[in-house]
Design a protein around this motif. Structure first.
Motif, mmCIF file in Angstrom:
data_model
loop_
_atom_site.group_PDB
_atom_site.id
_atom_site.type_symbol
_atom_site.label_atom_id
_atom_site.label_comp_id
_atom_site.label_asym_id
_atom_site.label_seq_id
_atom_site.Cartn_x
_atom_site.Cartn_y
_atom_site.Cartn_z
ATOM 1 N N LEU A 1 0.831 -1.207 0.000
ATOM 2 C CA LEU A 1 0.000 0.000 0.000
ATOM 3 C C LEU A 1 0.863 1.254 0.000
ATOM 4 O O LEU A 1 0.555 2.233 -0.679
ATOM 5 C CB LEU A 1 -0.923 0.010 1.218
ATOM 6 C CG LEU A 1 -2.120 -0.904 1.173
ATOM 7 C CD1 LEU A 1 -2.824 -0.918 2.510
ATOM 8 C CD2 LEU A 1 -3.074 -0.475 0.096
ATOM 9 N N ASN A 2 1.960 1.245 0.783
ATOM 10 C CA ASN A 2 2.844 2.406 0.839
ATOM 11 C C ASN A 2 3.438 2.723 -0.528
ATOM 12 O O ASN A 2 3.484 3.877 -0.951
ATOM 13 C CB ASN A 2 3.984 2.165 1.836
ATOM 14 C CG ASN A 2 3.518 2.185 3.261
ATOM 15 O OD1 ASN A 2 2.472 2.730 3.576
ATOM 16 N ND2 ASN A 2 4.295 1.578 4.129
ATOM 17 N N VAL A 3 3.900 1.695 -1.222
ATOM 18 C CA VAL A 3 4.516 1.897 -2.537
ATOM 19 C C VAL A 3 3.475 2.364 -3.547
ATOM 20 O O VAL A 3 3.722 3.299 -4.327
ATOM 21 C CB VAL A 3 5.223 0.611 -3.015
ATOM 22 C CG1 VAL A 3 5.688 0.743 -4.450
ATOM 23 C CG2 VAL A 3 6.393 0.282 -2.109
ATOM 24 N N ALA A 4 2.304 1.754 -3.532
ATOM 25 C CA ALA A 4 1.247 2.165 -4.459
ATOM 26 C C ALA A 4 0.824 3.605 -4.200
ATOM 27 O O ALA A 4 0.587 4.371 -5.138
ATOM 28 C CB ALA A 4 0.049 1.233 -4.336
ATOM 29 N N LYS A 5 0.750 3.979 -2.931
ATOM 30 C CA LYS A 5 0.383 5.351 -2.585
ATOM 31 C C LYS A 5 1.447 6.325 -3.073
ATOM 32 O O LYS A 5 1.115 7.404 -3.574
ATOM 33 C CB LYS A 5 0.206 5.474 -1.072
ATOM 34 C CG LYS A 5 -0.290 6.811 -0.636
ATOM 35 C CD LYS A 5 -0.553 6.941 0.863
ATOM 36 C CE LYS A 5 -0.190 5.789 1.699
ATOM 37 N NZ LYS A 5 -0.269 5.985 3.125
ATOM 38 N N ALA A 6 2.726 5.970 -2.942
ATOM 39 C CA ALA A 6 3.802 6.840 -3.404
ATOM 40 C C ALA A 6 3.746 7.040 -4.915
ATOM 41 O O ALA A 6 4.139 8.094 -5.424
ATOM 42 C CB ALA A 6 5.154 6.263 -3.005
ATOM 43 N N MET A 7 3.249 6.044 -5.637
ATOM 44 C CA MET A 7 3.147 6.162 -7.096
ATOM 45 C C MET A 7 1.887 6.894 -7.528
ATOM 46 O O MET A 7 1.889 7.595 -8.527
ATOM 47 C CB MET A 7 3.133 4.766 -7.722
ATOM 48 C CG MET A 7 4.404 4.033 -7.610
ATOM 49 S SD MET A 7 4.187 2.384 -8.311
ATOM 50 C CE MET A 7 5.851 1.802 -8.240
#
Length: 125
Positions: A54-60
């Protein structure tokens, strides 16, 4: 079938696709980032197993200015470093991340909003 049930079914269907993209994004992109020593510590804290996806997807998916505000806040350890993530991903990774994040957000928000409206009596029969 009531309108509430139909809208909830559409939201659940969107959530089902979000779950599929969650698995695909985690296996294709985040797994690659976890193995890279340069990105391993830049994925944010993992409150539960898979939270870094979720953190990585949010950063993208979020605009860069929003990501920078999150990364400069006192809770920055909870967020993935968007510069590092974007530097070590390709267009397919970003497409999967953005698609997963927005499907997940729309599905969850819609379900919560529909349940609130039902308890407020909007869908009374």
């Amino acid at each position: 079938m009531s309108l509430f049930s139909q809208l909830l079914a559409v939201s659940a269907a969107i959530g089902f696709f979000a779950l599929i993209f969650y698995v695909v994004f985690g296996q294709v992109t985040v797994r690659k980032l976890r193995k890279n020593p340069k990105t391993k510590d830049a994925l944010g804290s993992e409150l539960a197993s898979g939270w870094d996806i979720l953190n990585v997807a949010k950063a993208m998916a979020l605009p860069i200015s929003w990501s920078k505000k999150f990364e400069n806040s006192p809770l920055s350890f909870m967020y993935a470093n968007s510069n590092v993530v974007l530097k070590h991903t390709n267009k397919l990774d970003r497409f999967l991340g953005i698609l997963f994040f927005w499907l997940w957000l729309v599905s969850g928000s819609t379900m919560i909003f529909l349940i609130l409206l039902k308890y407020l009596g909007v869908f009374s029969q």
